[in-house]
Design an enzyme around this catalytic site. Sequence first.
Site, PDB file in Angstrom:
ATOM      1  N   MET A  32       0.830  -1.199   0.000  1.00  0.00           N
ATOM      2  CA  MET A  32       0.000   0.000   0.000  1.00  0.00           C
ATOM      3  C   MET A  32       0.870   1.257   0.000  1.00  0.00           C
ATOM      4  SD  MET A  32      -3.535  -0.749   1.978  1.00  0.00           S
ATOM      5  CE  MET A  32      -2.929  -0.519   3.639  1.00  0.00           C
ATOM      6  N   HIS A  36       9.192   1.168   3.303  1.00  0.00           N
ATOM      7  CA  HIS A  36      10.299   1.235   4.255  1.00  0.00           C
ATOM      8  C   HIS A  36      11.197   0.033   4.014  1.00  0.00           C
ATOM      9  CE1 HIS A  36       7.988  -1.822   6.365  1.00  0.00           C
ATOM     10  NE2 HIS A  36       6.966  -0.986   6.496  1.00  0.00           N
ATOM     11  N   HIS A  39       9.657  -3.392   3.311  1.00  0.00           N
ATOM     12  CA  HIS A  39       9.259  -3.617   1.918  1.00  0.00           C
ATOM     13  C   HIS A  39      10.484  -3.885   1.043  1.00  0.00           C
ATOM     14  CE1 HIS A  39       5.856  -0.996   3.413  1.00  0.00           C
ATOM     15  NE2 HIS A  39       5.191  -2.028   2.922  1.00  0.00           N
ATOM     16  N   LYS A 151       5.072  -9.683   9.459  1.00  0.00           N
ATOM     17  CA  LYS A 151       4.528  -8.794  10.488  1.00  0.00           C
ATOM     18  C   LYS A 151       3.013  -8.958  10.557  1.00  0.00           C
ATOM     19  CE  LYS A 151       4.180  -4.272  10.121  1.00  0.00           C
ATOM     20  NZ  LYS A 151       2.760  -3.994  10.529  1.00  0.00           N
ATOM     21  N   SER A 187       6.748  -0.360  10.091  1.00  0.00           N
ATOM     22  CA  SER A 187       5.377  -0.208   9.616  1.00  0.00           C
ATOM     23  C   SER A 187       5.219   1.173   9.018  1.00  0.00           C
ATOM     24  CB  SER A 187       4.386  -0.390  10.769  1.00  0.00           C
ATOM     25  OG  SER A 187       3.085   0.010  10.381  1.00  0.00           O
TER      26      SER A 187
END
Length: 289
Positions: A32, A36, A39, A151, A187
Site C-alpha cells: 500500500m 520502508h 518492503h 509482520k 510499519s
Amino acid sequence: MELIRQIQDMRNVISNLRADKPSIRIGFVPTMGFLHQGHASLLQAARQQCDIVVLSIFVNPLQFGPNEDFERYPRDEARDLALAEAAGTDFVFSPSTAEMYPRPSKTKILISGVTEQLCGASRPGHFDGVGIVVTKLFQIIQPNAAFFGMKDAQQVAVIKQLVTDLNMPVEIVPCAIIREQDGLAMSSRNVYLQSEEREQALVLSRTLKQMERQTIEAGGDLPTAELKQAIRKQIEEMPLADIDYIEILAYPDLEPIERLKDAKQVIIALAVRFGKTRLIDNVIIQLQE
C-alpha cells in the site's frame, strides 16, 4: 524501472515477457506504499529468487473500516519509487482507485476459519477487502511467486488459504519481520507515533522476545491463559497503551489452544493502540517438527 498505471498496460507487459521467455519467473510484492526497509527486504528477496520483480502500490479502500485511516494513510510516491528502484524493481504497478474499482464490486470473497480471530475480529470486513484486491492483483500480474512480510502473519495465513482453495498457481513466500534498531517492527503507520508513544510502543517487541524465551525454556509446557495474562500485565504498565487483542493460537490454522505444546507451531500476536496509531506485532514459535 517502469511505472505502469493502467491494468491493460500491465497485462500487456506480462504477456510480452512470457511470450519472449515462457520459463520466466515473475516475483510480485503487493504493497500500500509508503515503503520502508521491510518492503525493501521483500523486493530484495524477490530479486534473488525471480527473473522479473513487480511491485504494486495501491491503498485499497475495501480493507479499511468506516472509522479507520484510509484518507490519512501516508502516501509518498516519489519516495516509494526511489526505494523500489534501489531495491532492484523492474516494474511498478500503481493504479488509481477508479482503475481498480471502476464500479462497485458485486463479487465478494469470504475466507473463513482463519479470518475470524485477531485483526479479523476487531476489523470486520478487512480480510474480505484483502481477498478481493489480492485476487485482482494476482489476475493482473500473474506472478509465479508473491512475497509477504510476516509482520501481518494472519494476512499471510489468509492469502495462503485463498491460493490453496482457488488453485491459484502462485507460490506464497513469507519473509521475516524487519525491525528498527530498537526492536520496533517496521510499519508505514510508525510515522504517526509521537515520541513518547513510540518509546512506549517498544514494550511490544520486548514482551514478545521475553515470552519467546520463556516458552522455549519451558519446552512449550505453559498454559496460554497464564501467558496472555503475563503479557497483558507488561503492556498495561505503559500508560499510553490501549490493548486491542493479545492472542496465542496454533499457526497457521489460528485455532485456540490451552497449552502451547498442544500445537506444532504457535503465534503470539498483539494489536495495541498508542494514541491514534494501531500497531501489530507477533512472534511465531516452532515447538514440534
